[in-house]
Design an enzyme around this catalytic site. Structure first.
Site, PDB file in Angstrom:
ATOM      1  N   ASP A 102       0.851  -1.197   0.000  1.00  0.00           N
ATOM      2  CA  ASP A 102       0.000   0.000   0.000  1.00  0.00           C
ATOM      3  C   ASP A 102       0.881   1.240   0.000  1.00  0.00           C
ATOM      4  OD1 ASP A 102      -2.148  -1.685   0.197  1.00  0.00           O
ATOM      5  OD2 ASP A 102      -2.548  -1.285   2.314  1.00  0.00           O
ATOM      6  N   ASP A 133     -16.569  -4.365  -2.332  1.00  0.00           N
ATOM      7  CA  ASP A 133     -16.437  -4.039  -0.917  1.00  0.00           C
ATOM      8  C   ASP A 133     -17.832  -4.135  -0.330  1.00  0.00           C
ATOM      9  OD1 ASP A 133     -13.875  -3.371  -1.704  1.00  0.00           O
ATOM     10  OD2 ASP A 133     -14.189  -1.209  -1.522  1.00  0.00           O
TER      11      ASP A 133
END
Length: 288
Positions: A13, A137
């Site tokens: 990330d 999600d």
């Protein structure tokens, strides 16, 4: 590198030009930043043949690291030409997908926020085919909108946190989730988009090749993957399914492998926080 039918994808990330060692479920940075290339090389040298490379700033609408991600992919191609990259974070348009593919990404994750325009999303699926993964999600329809809230200890998977920390696998037999109780709820991009089931049906009809499925409550919480959800969703599509969120130990990976034995389209799992905290040893996890 694949382990049995399941491929392990270590996550890198990137925020503010650096790879963060782990992040909160709401996208906040945690831990000291390190070179994004160095972070990738760490996992490649441990045996990974795929990297899940995330522009965290783009994902949460606070900037872009696209040029850096492109440079990391170029450097990886030069140093380790057999390694593939899955680009994620802030991808919502054809231009975003084209930019990532032009940079050398093998697969690109379309953010769940793009599902606000389902017709545009299905057009992207038709245009980019197997190069495009669609992110789902999700959260329970009754769940509070705060993705950082702790999971209900009575829910399957969350109750195994203590066992997961000991490295114990979740039970192989899991109750099946009712997909009708879930909504698509993009991280960092406002409220829910809509019920999961009709969105999934439309995406299946469009020929979506792969989904990246994240239970928002478990993301970054090290509370174990939502096996009932993953099993139910894998059973509701012929597309590939990549699990994301909650994986905390080797036992969780083993539980996903067991689930994949009966759901062969469950083909991968993204590993994040647990790698950086040392709860998962990637080299050992990749060992046959």
């Amino acid at each position: 590198m694949a382990v049995g039918p399941l491929r392990l994808l270590p996550a890198v990330d990137v925020a503010n030009g650096l790879a963060v060692t782990h992040r909160t479920s709401a996208g906040g940075d945690a831990g000291a930043g390190i070179s994004a290339l160095d972070a990738c090389l760490r996992w490649v040298e441990a045996g990974a043949d795929w990297i899940h490379l995330v522009d965290l700033d783009a994902a949460f609408g606070r900037g872009s690291n696209a040029a850096l991600l492109a440079q990391v992919i170029a450097d990886l191609a030069r140093l380790h030409p057999g390694v593939s990259v899955q680009w994620s974070g802030g991808v919502s348009s054809a231009d975003d997908v084209e930019r990532a593919l032009a940079a050398g990404a093998k697969r690109v994750n379309l953010g769940a926020g793009a599902l606000k325009d389902l017709a545009a999303t299905t057009a992207l699926v038709g245009r980019f085919g197997r190069h495009l993964n669609v992110c789902l999600d999700v959260s329970a329809a009754s769940a509070a909108p705060n993705p950082a809230a702790p999971a209900d200890p009575a829910t399957p998977g969350a109750a195994q946190l203590a066992g997961a920390q000991r490295g114990a696998a979740q039970p192989a037999t899991q109750p099946s989730a009712d997909l009708a109780t879930y909504v698509v709820h993009p991280r960092g991009q406002g409220g829910p988009v809509g019920p999961l089931e009709p969105i999934l049906a439309a995406l299946n009809e469009a020929g979506t090749g792969a989904y990246v499925v994240t239970d928002r409550v478990r993301d970054g919480a090290l509370s174990g993957p939502n096996l009932p959800l993953l099993g139910a969703l894998s059973g509701a599509t012929s597309a590939q399914v990549i699990a994301s969120g909650g994986v905390s130990c080797a036992g969780d990976i083993a539980a996903l492998q067991d689930l994949a034995a009966s759901h062969p389209n469950l083909c991968g799992v993204i590993l994040g926080k647990a790698l950086y905290t040392g709860q998962i040893d990637l080299k050992a996890a990749l060992r046959p």
